[in-house]
Scaffold this active site. Structure first.
Site, mmCIF file in Angstrom:
data_model
loop_
_atom_site.group_PDB
_atom_site.id
_atom_site.type_symbol
_atom_site.label_atom_id
_atom_site.label_comp_id
_atom_site.label_asym_id
_atom_site.label_seq_id
_atom_site.Cartn_x
_atom_site.Cartn_y
_atom_site.Cartn_z
ATOM 1 N N ASN A 395 0.976 -1.213 -0.078
ATOM 2 C CA ASN A 395 0.053 -0.115 -0.076
ATOM 3 C C ASN A 395 0.965 1.284 -0.037
ATOM 4 O O ASN A 395 1.109 1.944 -1.056
ATOM 5 C CB ASN A 395 -0.991 -0.154 1.121
ATOM 6 C CG ASN A 395 -2.033 1.152 1.282
ATOM 7 O OD1 ASN A 395 -1.872 1.800 0.320
ATOM 8 N ND2 ASN A 395 -2.901 1.067 2.246
ATOM 9 N N ASP A 396 1.263 1.608 1.128
ATOM 10 C CA ASP A 396 1.973 2.755 1.229
ATOM 11 C C ASP A 396 3.173 2.956 0.164
ATOM 12 O O ASP A 396 3.601 4.127 -0.010
ATOM 13 C CB ASP A 396 2.615 3.076 2.639
ATOM 14 C CG ASP A 396 1.706 3.365 3.621
ATOM 15 O OD1 ASP A 396 0.496 3.889 3.222
ATOM 16 O OD2 ASP A 396 1.824 3.056 4.893
#
Lengths: 467, 102
Positions: A395-396
């Site tokens: 994600n990040d």
């Protein structure tokens, strides 16, 4: 009984073999040979120790007995452990090194004659300093690794535990350690020695509890480094070259890994250690955005269609893949794609997962050839020329905000340029922000198709739809 | 004037840090996990200290307080040595299999 000089030479040889063991890891082809060097170095060190002590009393039988017991436990763990559990295994092993260092230091303190360090109550000053440093660092490594282990295993919540005055308390305890070592040298008092060890255990716990789950790669590397310094401290006490060389190697290895991990997150080592990152996530603005922006979501059929018609696909795995154990299903999917003459590569961010190289090992387990797996800087330019990016469990590390919004907490962190692909498939359970508490702008891009599901299940469904 | 042997050991230590620095930077990132498990295994060479402590007891008193700490440390370090090297071997074996298939 062999002379001290001869055994010193053998310890040096085993130290050199350990260097070669690490050297072997520069490529997968030489790595196995490297591991054999490491084993040979260990065998030499142990055999030489037996020969140099030379007193084959009843104790010897017990030593071998305990050696076999420990070895059997270790071997059992090594064969049984699933690859997804590697981070906690490594953390657990670190704690053992730390505790062993503490115990050896205690044994040396209680029976200094055996180690040629003087007599009880009058241990050589230098040895006393060395053993107390070894014991203190060992104790910090032990309790810190236990906390890291509990967090990684999920027994303890991965979210940071903070309280007011925490850093001040750590500072006081840190200073206390040095003061205690000073007084220990002056008085040789056993009480001070025990207090020193107790406080060090406490420091280890306090040091790790404020650090959150996704900062674990740094924590594990740091504890790796500490275990090395603890070993080196004991090595000085025992005047043992093998231990000094190994301690230095492991210490610098862990330090370099911590550095690489911090850099990959664009965070300073200090800020990771102080912890609390990601504690108060999902600010109001983030929630509003989630409500307002439209998101395109699709199912396995859509994803299979997109990928079938692509000519190149880049897979971006993350911690979510490890949690869902999706690596085997993923490999199956990739095999199908390859049969359709689609070029598939893997892009790995340095901090994907919970420890350095975590994703590589999982992919290796699923029989993905290592020459299809690329690091961030080697593959980042390829996204612009690829048709589909398949983000699974990351994600990040894909968030374009890191490049565009200076106010974002992850601004400046090197990210994978997945948004440059013609289309992005994002496998995720929900729209919730990642560890950093930052909403991923990628979710709302026109070329992004969200696949809301468990990573493994979704991948399996895609495999079915590819037929 | 004689040089304190401590200085020699310190020299070995400092030089080893440099060796470690250059060797570890040359480790390929895909092998960082095996790197951690193998450093784990080799740092358990601390077992030499544990063996010395354990063997220090006389034949009529094998278990003194200090040798008990030694024996316990032997178990801990042995778990690490066998576990560390074997799990590293297991991981590296996986990197091999794929090459064979290619």
């Amino acid at each position: 009984m062999i002379s001290a000089n001869l055994s010193a030479v053998f310890y040096l040889i085993s130290g050199i073999l350990f260097i070669l063991a690490l050297r072997g890891l520069s490529s997968p082809d030489t790595s196995r040979q490297g591991n054999y060097f490491g084993i040979a170095g260990m065998v030499i060190a142990i055999v030489v120790t037996f020969l140099s002590v030379g007193s084959f009393s009843a104790s010897l039988a017990y030593v071998i007995f305990f050696l076999v017991i420990g070895g059997a436990i270790g071997a059992f763990i090594a064969f049984k452990i699933p690859m997804t559990a590697m981070p906690e295994l490594v953390a657990g092993f670190h704690s053992l090194v730390g505790l062993a260092a503490v115990f050896v230091a205690i044994a040396a303190y209680l029976n200094p004659e055996a180690f040629n360090l003087g007599v009880i109550g009058n241990i050589k000053l230098a040895s006393l300093i060395e053993m107390s440093i070894g014991a203190a660092v060992g104790a910090i490594t032990f309790s810190g690794s236990i906390i890291a282990f509990l967090k990684l295993r999920g027994i303890m919540s991965g979210s940071p535990i903070t309280f007011s005055g925490q850093h001040f308390l750590n500072l006081i305890l840190g200073i206390a350690i040095f003061v205690l070592i000073f007084y220990l040298c002056k008085s040789q008092s056993a009480n001070i020695f025990w207090t020193l060890i107790t406080i060090s255990f406490l420091v280890g716990i306090l040091l790790i509890i404020p650090i959150g789950g996704a900062d674990m790669p740094v924590v594990i590397s740091m504890l790796n480094s500490y275990s090395g310094w603890a070993a080196a401290g004991i090595g000085f006490t025992l005047e043992n070259t093998a231990l000094i060389i190994t301690g230095a190697l492991v210490g610098s290895s862990g330090a370099i890994l911590s550095y690489i991990m911090c850099k990959a997150m664009n965070r300073s080592f200090i800020s990771v250690i102080l912890g609390g990152f990601g504690a108060d996530n999902s600010s109001d603005s983030t929630k509003e955005k989630t409500d307002q922006k439209p998101v395109k979501s699709g199912n396995a059929e859509d994803a299979a269609f997109l990928m079938k018609n692509a000519s190149s696909v880049i897979i971006v795995p993350g911690y979510g893949m490890a949690v869902a154990q999706a690596q085997h299903a993923l490999r199956e999917m990739v095999d199908k794609l390859k049969k359709n003459d689609i070029k598939v590569t893997y892009a790995i961010h340095p901090v994907a997962g919970r420890m350095p190289g975590h994703m590589n090992v999982l992919l290796a387990e699923a029989n993905v050839p290592y020459d299809e797996v690329f690091e961030l800087e080697d593959i980042n330019n390829d996204f612009a020329n690829s048709d589909v990016a398949f983000v699974i469990g990351a994600n990040d590390v894909t968030n374009p905000v890191a490049k565009t919004d200076p106010k974002s907490p992850i601004f400046g962190m090197p990210v994978l340029d997945v948004e440059k692909c013609k289309s992005v498939l994002f496998v995720k359970r929900s729209l919730s922000p990642g560890y950093a508490g930052v909403d991923n702008e990628l979710f709302y891009r026109d070329n992004t198709l969200m696949l809301f599901a468990d990573a493994k299940k979704m991948t399996e469904d895609i495999v079915k739809n590819l037929d | 004037m004689e040089i304190d042997p401590f200085i020699f050991r310190l020299s070995i230590f400092i030089l080893s840090i440099f060796i470690g620095y250059y060797v570890v930077w040359s480790v390929t990132p895909s092998l960082h996990t095996p790197l951690m498990s193998v450093t784990n295994a080799i740092s358990s060479v601390i077992i030499v200290g544990a063996i010395i402590a354990a063997l220090a007891g006389s034949s009529d008193s094998v278990f003194s307080t200090s040798s008990i700490f030694g024996f316990t440390a032997i178990i801990l370090a042995a778990v690490n040595i066998f576990g560390g090297f074997l799990v590293t071997q297991r991981m590296l074996q996986m990197y091999k299999k794929k090459k064979g298939k290619k």
